[in-house]
Design a protein around this motif. Structure first.
Motif, PDB file in Angstrom:
ATOM      1  N   TYR A 171     -34.256  33.650 -11.684  1.00  0.00           N
ATOM      2  CA  TYR A 171     -32.628  33.639 -10.777  1.00  0.00           C
ATOM      3  C   TYR A 171     -34.449  32.981  -9.793  1.00  0.00           C
ATOM      4  CZ  TYR A 171     -30.082  37.464 -13.296  1.00  0.00           C
ATOM      5  OH  TYR A 171     -28.329  37.811 -13.692  1.00  0.00           O
ATOM      6  N   ASP A 178     -30.951  25.834  -5.973  1.00  0.00           N
ATOM      7  CA  ASP A 178     -29.557  26.798  -4.205  1.00  0.00           C
ATOM      8  C   ASP A 178     -30.728  25.797  -3.305  1.00  0.00           C
ATOM      9  OD1 ASP A 178     -27.361  27.600  -6.306  1.00  0.00           O
ATOM     10  OD2 ASP A 178     -27.933  29.494  -6.460  1.00  0.00           O
ATOM     11  N   ASN A 183     -27.604  21.734  -6.908  1.00  0.00           N
ATOM     12  CA  ASN A 183     -27.255  22.362  -7.813  1.00  0.00           C
ATOM     13  C   ASN A 183     -26.882  20.910  -8.805  1.00  0.00           C
ATOM     14  OD1 ASN A 183     -25.346  22.446  -4.750  1.00  0.00           O
ATOM     15  ND2 ASN A 183     -26.267  24.187  -5.964  1.00  0.00           N
ATOM     16  N   HIS A 205     -24.427  32.395 -17.415  1.00  0.00           N
ATOM     17  CA  HIS A 205     -24.455  33.185 -15.975  1.00  0.00           C
ATOM     18  C   HIS A 205     -24.575  31.873 -14.809  1.00  0.00           C
ATOM     19  CE1 HIS A 205     -24.555  35.755 -13.034  1.00  0.00           C
ATOM     20  NE2 HIS A 205     -22.883  35.729 -12.191  1.00  0.00           N
ATOM     21  N   GLN A 206     -25.682  31.788 -14.832  1.00  0.00           N
ATOM     22  CA  GLN A 206     -26.492  30.716 -13.281  1.00  0.00           C
ATOM     23  C   GLN A 206     -25.773  29.414 -13.445  1.00  0.00           C
ATOM     24  OE1 GLN A 206     -28.072  32.095 -11.085  1.00  0.00           O
ATOM     25  NE2 GLN A 206     -27.572  34.355 -11.698  1.00  0.00           N
ATOM     26  N   ARG A 209     -22.385  29.326 -12.103  1.00  0.00           N
ATOM     27  CA  ARG A 209     -22.606  29.301 -11.062  1.00  0.00           C
ATOM     28  C   ARG A 209     -22.719  27.615  -9.592  1.00  0.00           C
ATOM     29  NH1 ARG A 209     -25.996  31.766  -8.810  1.00  0.00           N
ATOM     30  NH2 ARG A 209     -25.133  31.624  -6.929  1.00  0.00           N
ATOM     31  N   GLN A 210     -23.603  27.566 -10.096  1.00  0.00           N
ATOM     32  CA  GLN A 210     -24.169  25.968 -10.269  1.00  0.00           C
ATOM     33  C   GLN A 210     -22.639  24.817 -10.567  1.00  0.00           C
ATOM     34  OE1 GLN A 210     -26.931  24.951  -8.254  1.00  0.00           O
ATOM     35  NE2 GLN A 210     -27.578  27.547  -9.083  1.00  0.00           N
ATOM     36  N   TYR A 212     -19.584  25.785 -10.413  1.00  0.00           N
ATOM     37  CA  TYR A 212     -18.886  26.088  -9.392  1.00  0.00           C
ATOM     38  C   TYR A 212     -18.931  25.824  -7.486  1.00  0.00           C
ATOM     39  CZ  TYR A 212     -15.934  30.331  -6.697  1.00  0.00           C
ATOM     40  OH  TYR A 212     -15.001  30.599  -5.350  1.00  0.00           O
ATOM     41  N   ALA A 220     -16.356  25.702 -15.151  1.00  0.00           N
ATOM     42  CA  ALA A 220     -17.801  26.635 -14.509  1.00  0.00           C
ATOM     43  C   ALA A 220     -16.937  27.897 -14.502  1.00  0.00           C
ATOM     44  CB  ALA A 220     -17.364  27.108 -12.763  1.00  0.00           C
ATOM     45  N   PHE A 224     -18.902  30.113 -17.835  1.00  0.00           N
ATOM     46  CA  PHE A 224     -18.673  31.913 -17.668  1.00  0.00           C
ATOM     47  C   PHE A 224     -17.921  32.206 -19.195  1.00  0.00           C
ATOM     48  CE2 PHE A 224     -18.542  31.022 -12.711  1.00  0.00           C
ATOM     49  CZ  PHE A 224     -19.798  31.480 -12.613  1.00  0.00           C
ATOM     50  N   GLU A 240     -17.203  36.110 -11.712  1.00  0.00           N
ATOM     51  CA  GLU A 240     -17.021  34.826 -11.226  1.00  0.00           C
ATOM     52  C   GLU A 240     -16.299  34.022 -12.240  1.00  0.00           C
ATOM     53  OE1 GLU A 240     -20.255  33.137  -9.409  1.00  0.00           O
ATOM     54  OE2 GLU A 240     -20.921  35.256 -10.364  1.00  0.00           O
ATOM     55  N   SER A 244     -12.869  31.705 -10.173  1.00  0.00           N
ATOM     56  CA  SER A 244     -13.253  29.874 -11.088  1.00  0.00           C
ATOM     57  C   SER A 244     -11.369  29.787 -11.412  1.00  0.00           C
ATOM     58  CB  SER A 244     -13.784  30.001 -11.607  1.00  0.00           C
ATOM     59  OG  SER A 244     -15.295  30.082 -11.431  1.00  0.00           O
TER      60      SER A 244
END
Length: 464
Positions: A171, A178, A183, A205-206, A209-210, A212, A220, A224, A240, A244
């Motif tokens: 994280y 971020d 990204n 998941h991360q 997010r990138q 997205y 994305a 996910f 998330e 998307s």
């Protein structure tokens, strides 16, 4: 639930220790047992029990370096830094290669906001430790405190090279990417990480997010999807993925994801609100309204829920109901300029012009200085015949918008209505100079003025 052998031993030690306290009998524990007991109580915030365990531990094992290092940790926690440092110096004389001494030295300097010094000691700890991951993570945190995101990222990556299951470090790595607006670099790193750890739902998941953040919503959803396949209870990934799908305008798929989120957790007002918006975009107005109402039922204090119903009824042109709901939102947050602006627009649609004027005034007083607020406000004042007030507001607006044809044409129209021809001509020429094509503003809002011969002559003369 199956406990590991180590967890069972810790649980037995805790039970034995707490039994000893209740019966006033003295039981023997080895020094490592005492360390685990003390750290458990510190982690759970029960400092009195931690201190009792430390006292008994040092009585039974007065020469234990491990217990003394735990004592240092407790002293640092309590901000007794000088006492902690003195004890560390004594321990250093006995065990100069004990990495924990350098780690605690680093903690002391970190507490003093001397992060560079803390990093120096952590780098020494790297020479003696077997737990490289933990020390690199601590170095990363020190660099974060110093706002050196590049070196923080570098050390969190080193931590993950040693321990791929340190999700806290993962994280933190992503946080650094971020913060640095990297990204695309984050996508490269996470793809490489996933190649080695394909079942890391957190990494998937991360990665989502990138994608997205990069507005690559198809990718994305793909990322996910993997996160939710690995962990079917991954609430955040379903949420998330739904967002998307919304960006892709695939509202049915978004609703399905939100439904799963509701099954995984109690329905939140946020999820219900998103579902309502999706149903509305599918033109299923009955379901949309149902979910909007569930939103405010779930959280009556959520002003965004009330304003969402307001907007729903505005789009349906049901202004009477919109007025009821915008008043609900204003009752919760009476300082939100956007709510007052809606209040004004709804009242204007209902031909309640005095209330509309009040709404625009309150929007302005609450901080709204957008151009359309000034123009809509003065249009209402014009309708009410309050020309001088409208002029005063438009002149104030010129401070914010000094070269704006919308304002100039309105000032020209108002001054003509007030028979102040010199000022009217001045502002009409300004408007024509700024935007000749949109001179129709004058025709639309001041049709009587537009038909005047003198106005037509001024426009014709300007065009020559």
């Amino acid at each position: 639930m199956n406990l590991s052998h180590e967890e069972e031993e810790n649980s037995l030690s805790l039970s034995k220790f707490e039994s000893m306290l209740k019966t006033n009998k003295v039981f023997f524990f080895d020094s490592e047992e005492f360390e685990d007991i003390i750290l458990h109580y510190m982690d759970t915030g029960r400092m009195n029990l931690a201190k009792k365990a430390l006292k008994l531990g040092l009585e039974q094992h007065p020469k234990s370096t491990g217990l003394k290092l735990v004592q240092v940790e407790m002293l640092v926690y309590e901000d007794k830094l000088e006492v902690a440092e003195k004890l560390l110096n004594e321990l250093y004389a006995i065990e100069p290669t004990n990495e924990e001494i350098y780690i605690q030295k680093a903690n002391i300097y970190s507490k003093k906001d001397q992060h560079e010094k803390a990093i120096e000691y952590l780098k020494i700890a790297l020479e003696y430790t077997d737990d490289f991951a933990d020390v690199h993570s601590m170095i990363g945190m020190e660099y974060l405190f110093m706002d050196n995101l590049e070196l923080a990222k570098e050390n969190f990556i080193k931590c993950l090279d040693e321990d791929t299951e340190d999700y806290s470090a993962l994280y933190n790595v992503v946080y650094c990417f971020d913060f640095l607006d990297q990204n695309e670099e984050a996508v490269v790193y996470l793809n490489n990480f996933i190649d080695k750890n394909p079942y890391s739902e957190v990494a998937w998941h991360q990665l989502g997010r990138q994608f997205y953040a990069l507005k690559n919503y198809e990718k994305a959803v793909w990322a996910f999807d993997y996160a939710t396949l690995i962990d079917e209870g991954f609430l955040g990934a379903f949420m998330e993925k739904a967002k998307s799908y919304e960006k892709l305008k695939q509202y049915k798929e978004a609703i399905e994801c939100y439904k799963i989120a509701i099954e995984l957790d109690d329905p939140s007002s946020f999820v219900l609100l998103r579902m309502a918006k999706c149903y509305e975009r599918l033109e299923n107005y009955e379901f949309a309204l149902n979910y909007y109402q569930q939103t405010v039922h779930e959280d009556p204090s959520l002003d965004k829920g009330w304003i969402a119903i307001t907007d729903f009824y505005i789009r349906q042109k049901n202004y009477q109901k919109a007025l009821y709901y915008v008043n609900k939102a204003i009752a919760i947050d009476g300082e939100n300029p956007m709510y007052w602006k809606r209040y004004a627009a709804v009242n204007s649609a209902l031909h309640f012009f005095e209330e509309a004027e009040f709404g625009y005034r309150r929007a302005f007083e609450s901080g709204d200085v957008n151009l359309d607020t000034f123009t809509l406000w003065t249009d209402v004042l014009q309708f009410l015949g309050e020309f001088e007030s409208a002029v005063a507001i438009l002149l104030e607006a010129t401070d914010q918008f000094p070269e704006e044809y919308e304002i100039e044409y309105r000032l020209a129209g108002l001054y003509f209505l007030m028979n102040k021809k010199i000022k009217a001509t001045f502002h009409l020429n300004n408007g024509l100079r700024l935007n000749y094509k949109n001179k129709t503003v004058l025709r639309d809002y001041f049709p009587v003025v537009w038909e005047r011969t003198e106005v037509k002559n001024l426009i014709a003369k300007f065009n020559k």
